[in-house]
Design an enzyme around this catalytic site. Structure first.
Site, short mmCIF file in Angstrom:
data_model
loop_
_atom_site.label_atom_id
_atom_site.label_comp_id
_atom_site.label_asym_id
_atom_site.label_seq_id
_atom_site.Cartn_x
_atom_site.Cartn_y
_atom_site.Cartn_z
N SER A 147 13.85 -6.13 0.65
CA SER A 147 14.23 -5.41 -0.59
C SER A 147 15.52 -6.04 -1.11
CB SER A 147 14.48 -3.94 -0.27
OG SER A 147 15.24 -3.33 -1.29
N TYR A 160 18.31 2.34 5.23
CA TYR A 160 17.30 1.50 4.57
C TYR A 160 17.85 0.09 4.35
CZ TYR A 160 13.80 0.01 1.15
OH TYR A 160 12.81 -0.68 0.48
N1 LIG Z 1 8.73 0.51 -4.35
C1 LIG Z 1 9.88 -0.12 -4.43
O1 LIG Z 1 10.63 0.03 -5.43
C2 LIG Z 1 10.31 -1.08 -3.34
C3 LIG Z 1 11.44 -1.87 -3.56
C4 LIG Z 1 11.85 -2.75 -2.58
C5 LIG Z 1 11.14 -2.85 -1.40
N2 LIG Z 1 10.05 -2.06 -1.20
C6 LIG Z 1 9.33 -2.21 0.08
O2 LIG Z 1 7.98 -2.48 -0.20
C7 LIG Z 1 7.16 -1.96 0.86
C8 LIG Z 1 6.07 -1.09 0.26
O3 LIG Z 1 6.68 -0.06 -0.49
P1 LIG Z 1 5.87 0.89 -1.45
O4 LIG Z 1 6.82 1.30 -2.51
O5 LIG Z 1 4.57 0.31 -1.79
O6 LIG Z 1 5.67 2.15 -0.45
P2 LIG Z 1 4.53 3.29 -0.41
O7 LIG Z 1 3.97 3.49 -1.76
O8 LIG Z 1 5.16 4.45 0.28
O9 LIG Z 1 3.42 2.65 0.55
C9 LIG Z 1 3.76 2.37 1.87
C10 LIG Z 1 2.52 1.97 2.65
O10 LIG Z 1 2.94 1.71 3.99
C11 LIG Z 1 2.13 2.47 4.89
N3 LIG Z 1 2.89 2.85 6.08
C12 LIG Z 1 4.02 3.60 6.14
N4 LIG Z 1 4.39 3.79 7.41
C13 LIG Z 1 3.47 3.14 8.18
C14 LIG Z 1 3.28 2.99 9.57
N5 LIG Z 1 4.10 3.56 10.46
N6 LIG Z 1 2.22 2.27 9.99
C15 LIG Z 1 1.37 1.70 9.13
N7 LIG Z 1 1.48 1.82 7.80
C16 LIG Z 1 2.51 2.54 7.33
C17 LIG Z 1 1.69 3.70 4.07
O11 LIG Z 1 0.46 4.24 4.48
P3 LIG Z 1 0.30 5.41 5.58
O12 LIG Z 1 1.34 6.45 5.26
O13 LIG Z 1 -1.12 5.87 5.41
O14 LIG Z 1 0.51 4.75 6.88
C18 LIG Z 1 1.48 3.05 2.70
O15 LIG Z 1 0.19 2.49 2.63
C19 LIG Z 1 8.11 -1.21 1.80
O16 LIG Z 1 8.46 -2.05 2.87
C20 LIG Z 1 9.33 -0.94 0.92
O17 LIG Z 1 10.51 -0.81 1.67
C21 LIG Z 1 9.62 -1.16 -2.13
#
Ligand SMILES: NC(=O)c1ccc[n+]([C@@H]2O[C@H](COP(=O)([O-])OP(=O)(O)OC[C@H]3O[C@@H](n4cnc5c(N)ncnc54)[C@H](OP(=O)(O)O)[C@@H]3O)[C@@H](O)[C@H]2O)c1
Length: 259
Positions: A147, A160
């Site tokens: 991130s 985080y």
């Molecule tokens: N959205 C943003 O603005 C942003 C910005 C910078 C970085 N990121 C990074 O991008 C990545 C994805 O973020 P997102 O925004 O798409 O998040 P999200 O919408 O919450 O999706 C997260 C995914 O990860 C899975 N997950 C969570 N815990 C898990 C576990 N213990 N084992 C296996 N799967 C797991 C969840 O599914 P289940 O709950 O079904 O397991 C879900 O499919 C993350 O690493 C986040 O830190 C996001």
């Protein structure tokens, strides 16, 4: 769709974690659109089944491989199943992660540990088997989703930010070592992306982009073999500039975020 059905060995295989929602889901669909056989992991089997169905009419395919990345043995088992049933992944995008904001007054070792357990150790649990297999095969591409918060400490994101900084540093350390084995590792630094994770936020999210846009940037960057894949450009530029600020000016700015 079961993982035993429809495996097409002629397609390149990718493994995407956190594929059930948000960025991972959009990346899986983007890869399937480009003809990949995507092995999709997350805890929710329902999310993965829906995703696999959505990919039915794309040129590639998506196969569900449910997994909790905090369980190291399960990660090994699922990776072996992927390799047996779909083939050794040529690409792995380790994206599963979580984000919990808390103030210094609410800081507990337990809440800190939870984010490290998922974001850092969970990612490493998946990295170990796939990286080992790629080293043995002398080829492969790895993408680790960090991130922009990895660049500098931000208020309310002590856990985080620390977890993401650990991932970015790890990728930087591994890049030259892995190159010697023909394996490329990239680090992905997204700014704000509209997903279920950020839907919870009740503060302004500058430069926010849609998950589909993020997915295209990620897959394009991996195809170009870039080390760092960071977006959106304007936000990344400002945050990289902030890295150059002297501490008193940086803290003057970050104090304003919590006032
Ligand atoms: N959205 C943003 O603005 C942003 C910005 C910078 C970085 N990121 C990074 O991008 C990545 C994805 O973020 P997102 O925004 O798409 O998040 P999200 O919408 O919450 O999706 C997260 C995914 O990860 C899975 N997950 C969570 N815990 C898990 C576990 N213990 N084992 C296996 N799967 C797991 C969840 O599914 P289940 O709950 O079904 O397991 C879900 O499919 C993350 O690493 C986040 O830190 C996001």
């Amino acid at each position: 769709m079961s993982t035993e059905q429809n495996v097409n060995d002629r397609r390149s295989v990718a493994w995407v974690t956190g594929a059930g929602k948000g960025i991972g889901r959009a990346v899986s669909l983007e890869l399937a659109r480009r003809g990949w056989c995507v092995c999709a992991s997350a805890r929710s089997i329902d999310d993965l089944e829906r995703l696999a169905n959505e990919a039915q009419y794309l040129s590639g395919q998506i196969l569900p491989f449910p997994l909790d990345i905090t369980d190291r043995e399960e990660c090994d088992r699922v990776f072996r199943r992927i390799s047996d049933q779909a083939g050794l992944p040529e690409l792995a995008i380790l994206n599963a992660g979580t984000y919990v904001r808390f103030a210094a007054a609410e800081f507990t070792a337990t809440s800190f540990e939870r984010q490290i357990a998922i974001n850092v150790l969970g990612t490493v649990n998946c990295l170990e088997p796939v990286m080992r297999a790629m080293i043995a095969a002398r080829s492969g591409r790895l993408g680790v989703v960090s991130s922009v918060t990895a660049y500098r400490g931000l208020p309310l994101a002590s856990a985080y930010g620390a977890s993401k900084a650990a991932l970015s540093n790890m990728c930087e350390a591994l890049r030259p070592e892995l190159e010697r084995f023909g394996v490329l590792i990239s680090v992905i630094h997204p700014g704000f992306v509209r997903t279920p994770l950020t839907d919870k936020n009740d503060f302004p999210m500058p430069f926010i982009i849609e998950a589909e846009t993020a997915a295209k940037r990620i897959v394009d960057g991996l195809e170009r073999r870039n080390f760092e894949i960071a977006f959106p450009r304007g936000f990344v530029f400002l945050l990289k500039l902030a890295r150059l600020l002297p501490d008193p000016i940086y803290f003057w700015l970050t104090r304003r975020l919590i006032s």
